[in-house]
Design a protein around this motif. Structure first.
Motif, PDB file in Angstrom:
ATOM      1  N   LEU A 299       0.860  -1.179   0.000  1.00 26.17           N
ATOM      2  CA  LEU A 299       0.000   0.000   0.000  1.00 26.17           C
ATOM      3  C   LEU A 299       0.896   1.228   0.000  1.00 26.17           C
ATOM      4  O   LEU A 299       1.907   1.248   0.718  1.00 26.17           O
ATOM      5  CB  LEU A 299      -0.867  -0.011   1.265  1.00 26.17           C
ATOM      6  CG  LEU A 299      -1.888   1.118   1.410  1.00 26.17           C
ATOM      7  CD1 LEU A 299      -3.065   0.899   0.465  1.00 26.17           C
ATOM      8  CD2 LEU A 299      -2.405   1.206   2.847  1.00 26.17           C
ATOM      9  N   PHE A 300       0.576   2.214  -0.821  1.00 28.40           N
ATOM     10  CA  PHE A 300       1.368   3.440  -0.770  1.00 28.40           C
ATOM     11  C   PHE A 300       0.483   4.653  -0.920  1.00 28.40           C
ATOM     12  O   PHE A 300      -0.610   4.598  -1.478  1.00 28.40           O
ATOM     13  CB  PHE A 300       2.503   3.436  -1.809  1.00 28.40           C
ATOM     14  CG  PHE A 300       2.059   3.303  -3.236  1.00 28.40           C
ATOM     15  CD1 PHE A 300       1.855   2.057  -3.809  1.00 28.40           C
ATOM     16  CD2 PHE A 300       1.880   4.434  -4.034  1.00 28.40           C
ATOM     17  CE1 PHE A 300       1.460   1.937  -5.143  1.00 28.40           C
ATOM     18  CE2 PHE A 300       1.491   4.322  -5.377  1.00 28.40           C
ATOM     19  CZ  PHE A 300       1.274   3.066  -5.922  1.00 28.40           C
ATOM     20  N   LYS A 301       1.000   5.759  -0.363  1.00 28.89           N
ATOM     21  CA  LYS A 301       0.260   7.010  -0.418  1.00 28.89           C
ATOM     22  C   LYS A 301       0.948   7.927  -1.426  1.00 28.89           C
ATOM     23  O   LYS A 301       2.186   7.968  -1.477  1.00 28.89           O
ATOM     24  CB  LYS A 301       0.268   7.656   0.978  1.00 28.89           C
ATOM     25  CG  LYS A 301      -0.705   8.779   1.105  1.00 28.89           C
ATOM     26  CD  LYS A 301      -0.848   9.230   2.547  1.00 28.89           C
ATOM     27  CE  LYS A 301      -1.914  10.315   2.575  1.00 28.89           C
ATOM     28  NZ  LYS A 301      -1.904  11.072   3.787  1.00 28.89           N
ATOM     29  N   VAL A 302       0.141   8.610  -2.205  1.00 31.26           N
ATOM     30  CA  VAL A 302       0.685   9.599  -3.163  1.00 31.26           C
ATOM     31  C   VAL A 302      -0.212  10.815  -3.137  1.00 31.26           C
ATOM     32  O   VAL A 302      -1.378  10.738  -2.749  1.00 31.26           O
ATOM     33  CB  VAL A 302       0.681   9.087  -4.625  1.00 31.26           C
ATOM     34  CG1 VAL A 302       1.865   8.244  -4.938  1.00 31.26           C
ATOM     35  CG2 VAL A 302      -0.615   8.388  -4.974  1.00 31.26           C
ATOM     36  N   LYS A 303       0.325  11.941  -3.573  1.00 29.35           N
ATOM     37  CA  LYS A 303      -0.557  13.089  -3.782  1.00 29.35           C
ATOM     38  C   LYS A 303      -1.378  12.794  -5.034  1.00 29.35           C
ATOM     39  O   LYS A 303      -0.897  12.145  -5.958  1.00 29.35           O
ATOM     40  CB  LYS A 303       0.286  14.340  -4.014  1.00 29.35           C
ATOM     41  CG  LYS A 303       0.736  14.954  -2.717  1.00 29.35           C
ATOM     42  CD  LYS A 303       1.251  16.359  -2.969  1.00 29.35           C
ATOM     43  CE  LYS A 303       2.176  16.713  -1.828  1.00 29.35           C
ATOM     44  NZ  LYS A 303       3.451  17.214  -2.252  1.00 29.35           N
TER      45      LYS A 303
END
Ligand SMILES: Cc1ncc(COP(=O)(O)O)c(C=O)c1O
Length: 359
Positions: A299-303
């Protein structure tokens, strides 16, 4: 004539589980195995289809041969095991067996959406306990929720989908001893982390562990999963099981898959290596915040998650996005596939992010 709404009032707002279909080169949205069923197993299945079982009879309702093989692997008795049409069906069966109208079912947030879905189908009320800011389990949150809601079922998923985080077996033991209800530990991604609560079934008669053939073993399309619990709990769950829930072909394919543990070990090893490489590479991209994972996904967060999701789609890469989930806004989950595809994924992501920055 206008069709009257016959659906139960409490289900009118429920959103059926749907998957999106996209043209893609890399399908990395459902945590499936990138590897095909080994040729020798396909050949064996084909030969049995031509020369043996023609499927005119119902399957073994208890899948005894498969249960015996699993019992041997886990050093248990077949009475400790139930086979499901995917572990998904077992989640449904277990929920139906233990939660009814108005009962509470405790689910991790973020978590696998089907657990709260099945609670609602049973007429029960799903309630969440939150993982912490970095999406790690927090035992005190679970204890608080147990005391507040007094649920019938406590769901734990380890490694958790979609976060990849795990709950230590000692914490599972502590919670199962403390809680007067059924604890479901979903170990769909066990093979990628190697930590299991299975041995606790001897100490905790209220514990069920779920496993699947869909992820590491790689026969998602054939729908086989299983649960392990004390004999007394399995007997209770059995009462909610449809009679011929797993077809003969799938039972046989699952038996054959178990006969080649060396192939699976090798594949899992490759996926773990690819995961660790991808995690480092994601971590090295400016504007990408990956969460450590012990499963076959990250899982990753990005703008601007929506734009990144669509950018990846345009490059033929389908990942999972979580529309309508406030806690997972701007988060994407990518399945670990073949190592040789990782560079293309990272290059694609880097290109998309560079374009976004320019806007
Ligand atoms: C945590 C978890 N449990 C269960 C399942 C269902 O797996 P299956 O029904 O294919 O065994 C999934 C599938 O994605 C999952 O992520």
């Amino acid at each position: 004539m206008m069709m009257k709404g016959y659906l139960r009032e409490d289900l009118k707002g429920i959103k059926p589980y749907q998957t999106e279909k996209h043209k893609c080169t890399l399908k990395l949205d459902a945590n499936e195995s990138p590897y095909p069923i080994p040729l020798e197993i396909r050949a064996q299945l084909a030969s049995e289809l031509l020369n043996g079982n023609d499927y005119h009879q119902y399957p073994d309702p208890n899948a005894d041969r498969l249960r015996d093989l699993l019992a041997e692997i886990h050093q248990l008795n077949r009475d400790n095991i139930l086979i499901g049409n995917g572990s998904d069906e077992l989640l449904h069966i277990i929920t139906t067996a233990f939660a009814g109208w108005g009962d509470k079912v405790l689910c991790p947030l973020p978590g696998f959406s089907m657990v709260s879905y099945y609670a609602r189908l049973a007429g029960a009320v799903p309630v969440d306990y939150r993982l912490n800011d970095r999406f790690q389990y927090d035992v005190s949150e679970i204890e608080k929720a147990l005391d507040t809601y007094k649920p019938k079922i406590l769901h734990i998923c380890s490694p958790n989908n979609p976060t990849g985080s795990t709950l230590p077996v000692s914490d599972i033991y502590y919670l199962a001893r403390r809680f007067d209800g059924v604890v479901v530990v979903d170990e769909a991604y066990y093979e990628f982390c190697g930590k299991s609560a299975v041995s606790l079934i001897h100490l905790c008669p209220n514990l069920v562990v779920l496993r699947t053939f869909s992820k590491a073993i790689g026969i998602a399309g054939l729908r086989v999963g299983y649960m392990i619990s004390s004999k007394s709990l399995a007997n209770e769950i059995y009462k909610a099981k449809p009679p011929y829930n797993v077809n003969s072909f799938s039972q046989r394919a699952a038996e054959l898959m178990l006969a080649h543990p060396e192939i699976q070990r090798e594949r899992v090893k490759k996926i773990i290596e690819a995961r660790d490489w991808l995690y480092q590479a994601l971590d090295g991209l400016r504007g990408v915040d990956p969460y450590p994972s012990e499963a076959n996904f990250i899982l990753f967060k990005v703008k601007q998650g929506d734009l990144v999701y669509r950018g990846l789609l345009e490059k033929g890469i389908v990942v999972r996005h979580f529309e309508g989930s406030p806690i997972l806004k701007n988060h994407l989950r990518i399945t670990i596939g073949r190592a040789e595809d990782n560079k293309y994924i990272i290059q694609s992501l880097a290109d998309i992010l560079a374009n976004l920055e320019g806007w």
